[in-house]
Write a protein that holds these residues in place. Sequence first.
Motif, PDB file in Angstrom:
ATOM      1  N   ILE A   4      13.622  -1.370  15.931  1.00  0.00           N
ATOM      2  CA  ILE A   4      12.763  -0.738  14.929  1.00  0.00           C
ATOM      3  C   ILE A   4      11.873  -1.830  14.343  1.00  0.00           C
ATOM      4  CG2 ILE A   4      12.617   0.601  12.803  1.00  0.00           C
ATOM      5  CD1 ILE A   4      15.502   1.549  13.338  1.00  0.00           C
ATOM      6  N   ILE A   5      10.581  -1.675  14.494  1.00  0.00           N
ATOM      7  CA  ILE A   5       9.606  -2.637  13.958  1.00  0.00           C
ATOM      8  C   ILE A   5       9.226  -2.198  12.550  1.00  0.00           C
ATOM      9  CG2 ILE A   5       7.265  -3.540  14.239  1.00  0.00           C
ATOM     10  CD1 ILE A   5       7.624  -3.043  17.284  1.00  0.00           C
ATOM     11  N   GLY A   6       9.288  -3.133  11.589  1.00  0.00           N
ATOM     12  CA  GLY A   6       8.943  -2.792  10.204  1.00  0.00           C
ATOM     13  C   GLY A   6       9.854  -1.704   9.668  1.00  0.00           C
ATOM     14  N   ALA A   7      11.145  -1.888   9.806  1.00  0.00           N
ATOM     15  CA  ALA A   7      12.127  -0.833   9.533  1.00  0.00           C
ATOM     16  C   ALA A   7      12.168  -0.375   8.082  1.00  0.00           C
ATOM     17  CB  ALA A   7      13.517  -1.306   9.961  1.00  0.00           C
ATOM     18  N   GLY A   8      11.851  -1.250   7.127  1.00  0.00           N
ATOM     19  CA  GLY A   8      12.029  -0.852   5.731  1.00  0.00           C
ATOM     20  C   GLY A   8      13.483  -0.487   5.504  1.00  0.00           C
ATOM     21  N   GLN A   9      13.733   0.724   5.001  1.00  0.00           N
ATOM     22  CA  GLN A   9      15.103   1.198   4.757  1.00  0.00           C
ATOM     23  C   GLN A   9      15.675   1.969   5.952  1.00  0.00           C
ATOM     24  OE1 GLN A   9      16.680   0.234   1.901  1.00  0.00           O
ATOM     25  NE2 GLN A   9      14.787  -0.909   1.610  1.00  0.00           N
ATOM     26  N   THR A  10      14.884   2.123   7.011  1.00  0.00           N
ATOM     27  CA  THR A  10      15.327   2.891   8.176  1.00  0.00           C
ATOM     28  C   THR A  10      16.354   2.109   8.974  1.00  0.00           C
ATOM     29  OG1 THR A  10      13.149   3.935   8.308  1.00  0.00           O
ATOM     30  CG2 THR A  10      14.535   4.061  10.264  1.00  0.00           C
ATOM     31  N   ILE A  44      10.429   1.492  18.068  1.00  0.00           N
ATOM     32  CA  ILE A  44       9.745   2.467  17.226  1.00  0.00           C
ATOM     33  C   ILE A  44       9.072   1.709  16.094  1.00  0.00           C
ATOM     34  CG2 ILE A  44      11.066   4.545  17.751  1.00  0.00           C
ATOM     35  CD1 ILE A  44      12.750   4.116  15.318  1.00  0.00           C
ATOM     36  N   ALA A  45       7.917   2.203  15.718  1.00  0.00           N
ATOM     37  CA  ALA A  45       7.154   1.629  14.607  1.00  0.00           C
ATOM     38  C   ALA A  45       6.516   2.788  13.852  1.00  0.00           C
ATOM     39  CB  ALA A  45       6.091   0.669  15.119  1.00  0.00           C
ATOM     40  N   GLU A  46       7.033   3.067  12.678  1.00  0.00           N
ATOM     41  CA  GLU A  46       6.518   4.172  11.863  1.00  0.00           C
ATOM     42  C   GLU A  46       5.667   3.615  10.730  1.00  0.00           C
ATOM     43  OE1 GLU A  46       8.025   8.013   9.246  1.00  0.00           O
ATOM     44  OE2 GLU A  46       9.468   6.955  10.510  1.00  0.00           O
ATOM     45  N   HIS A  47       4.397   3.940  10.786  1.00  0.00           N
ATOM     46  CA  HIS A  47       3.425   3.535   9.763  1.00  0.00           C
ATOM     47  C   HIS A  47       3.421   2.015   9.581  1.00  0.00           C
ATOM     48  CE1 HIS A  47       2.149   7.583   8.116  1.00  0.00           C
ATOM     49  NE2 HIS A  47       2.910   7.832   9.172  1.00  0.00           N
ATOM     50  N   VAL A  48       3.142   1.332  10.690  1.00  0.00           N
ATOM     51  CA  VAL A  48       3.018  -0.120  10.732  1.00  0.00           C
ATOM     52  C   VAL A  48       1.607  -0.526  11.155  1.00  0.00           C
ATOM     53  CG1 VAL A  48       3.821  -2.230  11.899  1.00  0.00           C
ATOM     54  CG2 VAL A  48       5.476  -0.475  11.208  1.00  0.00           C
ATOM     55  N   TRP A  49       1.081   0.108  12.212  1.00  0.00           N
ATOM     56  CA  TRP A  49      -0.190  -0.326  12.819  1.00  0.00           C
ATOM     57  C   TRP A  49      -1.376  -0.210  11.872  1.00  0.00           C
ATOM     58  CZ3 TRP A  49       3.260  -1.410  16.261  1.00  0.00           C
ATOM     59  CH2 TRP A  49       2.915  -2.162  17.373  1.00  0.00           C
ATOM     60  N   GLU A  50      -1.341   0.645  10.881  1.00  0.00           N
ATOM     61  CA  GLU A  50      -2.456   0.766   9.939  1.00  0.00           C
ATOM     62  C   GLU A  50      -2.567  -0.451   9.018  1.00  0.00           C
ATOM     63  OE1 GLU A  50       0.984   3.061   8.009  1.00  0.00           O
ATOM     64  OE2 GLU A  50       0.232   2.658  10.025  1.00  0.00           O
ATOM     65  N   HIS A  51      -1.561  -1.318   9.042  1.00  0.00           N
ATOM     66  CA  HIS A  51      -1.596  -2.551   8.254  1.00  0.00           C
ATOM     67  C   HIS A  51      -2.222  -3.701   9.039  1.00  0.00           C
ATOM     68  CE1 HIS A  51       0.828  -0.834   4.994  1.00  0.00           C
ATOM     69  NE2 HIS A  51       1.449  -0.178   5.968  1.00  0.00           N
ATOM     70  N   LEU A  52      -2.698  -3.402  10.252  1.00  0.00           N
ATOM     71  CA  LEU A  52      -3.383  -4.368  11.109  1.00  0.00           C
ATOM     72  C   LEU A  52      -4.816  -3.891  11.317  1.00  0.00           C
ATOM     73  CD1 LEU A  52      -0.606  -4.494  13.872  1.00  0.00           C
ATOM     74  CD2 LEU A  52      -0.947  -6.186  12.048  1.00  0.00           C
ATOM     75  N   PRO A 103       2.323   1.124  -1.124  1.00  0.00           N
ATOM     76  CA  PRO A 103       2.427   0.761   0.301  1.00  0.00           C
ATOM     77  C   PRO A 103       1.100   0.779   1.045  1.00  0.00           C
ATOM     78  CG  PRO A 103       4.136   2.337  -0.298  1.00  0.00           C
ATOM     79  CD  PRO A 103       3.229   2.201  -1.489  1.00  0.00           C
ATOM     80  N   ALA A 104       0.183   1.646   0.649  1.00  0.00           N
ATOM     81  CA  ALA A 104      -1.101   1.738   1.350  1.00  0.00           C
ATOM     82  C   ALA A 104      -2.097   0.666   0.911  1.00  0.00           C
ATOM     83  CB  ALA A 104      -1.710   3.126   1.148  1.00  0.00           C
ATOM     84  N   ALA A 105      -1.725  -0.149  -0.045  1.00  0.00           N
ATOM     85  CA  ALA A 105      -2.658  -1.172  -0.542  1.00  0.00           C
ATOM     86  C   ALA A 105      -3.098  -2.135   0.554  1.00  0.00           C
ATOM     87  CB  ALA A 105      -2.031  -1.941  -1.709  1.00  0.00           C
ATOM     88  N   THR A 106      -2.278  -2.294   1.579  1.00  0.00           N
ATOM     89  CA  THR A 106      -2.631  -3.211   2.663  1.00  0.00           C
ATOM     90  C   THR A 106      -3.091  -2.473   3.934  1.00  0.00           C
ATOM     91  OG1 THR A 106      -0.310  -3.349   3.364  1.00  0.00           O
ATOM     92  CG2 THR A 106      -1.102  -5.050   1.827  1.00  0.00           C
ATOM     93  N   HIS A 107      -3.430  -1.196   3.805  1.00  0.00           N
ATOM     94  CA  HIS A 107      -3.987  -0.479   4.956  1.00  0.00           C
ATOM     95  C   HIS A 107      -5.342  -1.075   5.318  1.00  0.00           C
ATOM     96  CE1 HIS A 107      -1.624   3.574   4.628  1.00  0.00           C
ATOM     97  NE2 HIS A 107      -0.828   2.516   4.779  1.00  0.00           N
ATOM     98  N   LYS A 108      -5.534  -1.342   6.603  1.00  0.00           N
ATOM     99  CA  LYS A 108      -6.791  -1.918   7.089  1.00  0.00           C
ATOM    100  C   LYS A 108      -7.589  -0.952   7.950  1.00  0.00           C
ATOM    101  CE  LYS A 108      -4.991  -6.614   6.990  1.00  0.00           C
ATOM    102  NZ  LYS A 108      -4.630  -7.786   7.797  1.00  0.00           N
ATOM    103  N   ILE A 109      -6.955   0.152   8.372  1.00  0.00           N
ATOM    104  CA  ILE A 109      -7.615   1.132   9.232  1.00  0.00           C
ATOM    105  C   ILE A 109      -6.895   2.465   9.083  1.00  0.00           C
ATOM    106  CG2 ILE A 109      -6.185   0.539  11.240  1.00  0.00           C
ATOM    107  CD1 ILE A 109      -8.701   0.996  13.011  1.00  0.00           C
TER     108      ILE A 109
END
Length: 184
Positions: A4-10, A44-52, A103-109
């Motif tokens: 799990i990439i960027g798992a947070g609490q998952t 799995i990566a849930e809501h990670v790529w939007e931070h790139l 959490p969305a403060a670092t959204h780039k796309i």
Amino acid sequence: MKVIIGAGQTNYEGWKTTQECDLNLLSISDWDKLFLKESVDAMIAEHVWEHLTYEEGIEAARNCFKYLKPGGYIRCAVPDKNFRNEWYQNMVQIGGPGPIEHPAATHKIVYDYTTFKRVFETAGFVVTLLEYCDNDGDFHFTYWNENDGKIGRSFRFDTRNSIETLGMVSIIIDAMKPIIIRNK
């Protein structure tokens, strides 16, 4: 091995969890500390790529490709630019809706389905769209097995959704690393 990439609490049984402090998707040295090339079965990566950025997203996808076994996959979800819901779009916008703690403060796309699919295809993956809104805002769903990687912000698993109303959707893809058979 499943990751799990960027798992947070998952935390799912049988899946290794990583956070950005463990695995910066853009750092080969981080990848090399955790994995051998072509050693991972699934990610799995849930809501990670939007931070790139878009370009960083391609680089991260290329790194995933290097460490996945042939036939391995990444199930990936991001916010959907085409979902027609003002509250949702305010929440997922680039830079987020409010304080830096959001959490969305670092959204780039914010991706639409064609752009997100192209990120992984550029890295060499064969991509299947599982959930997304098309350019008219119509929602599309293809059944997927949660045992292959559960995405919480999805049609079936987000409690803000029902048959009558969608409250939280994501673009969800499966990106498969092809198996190459070489003739001798």
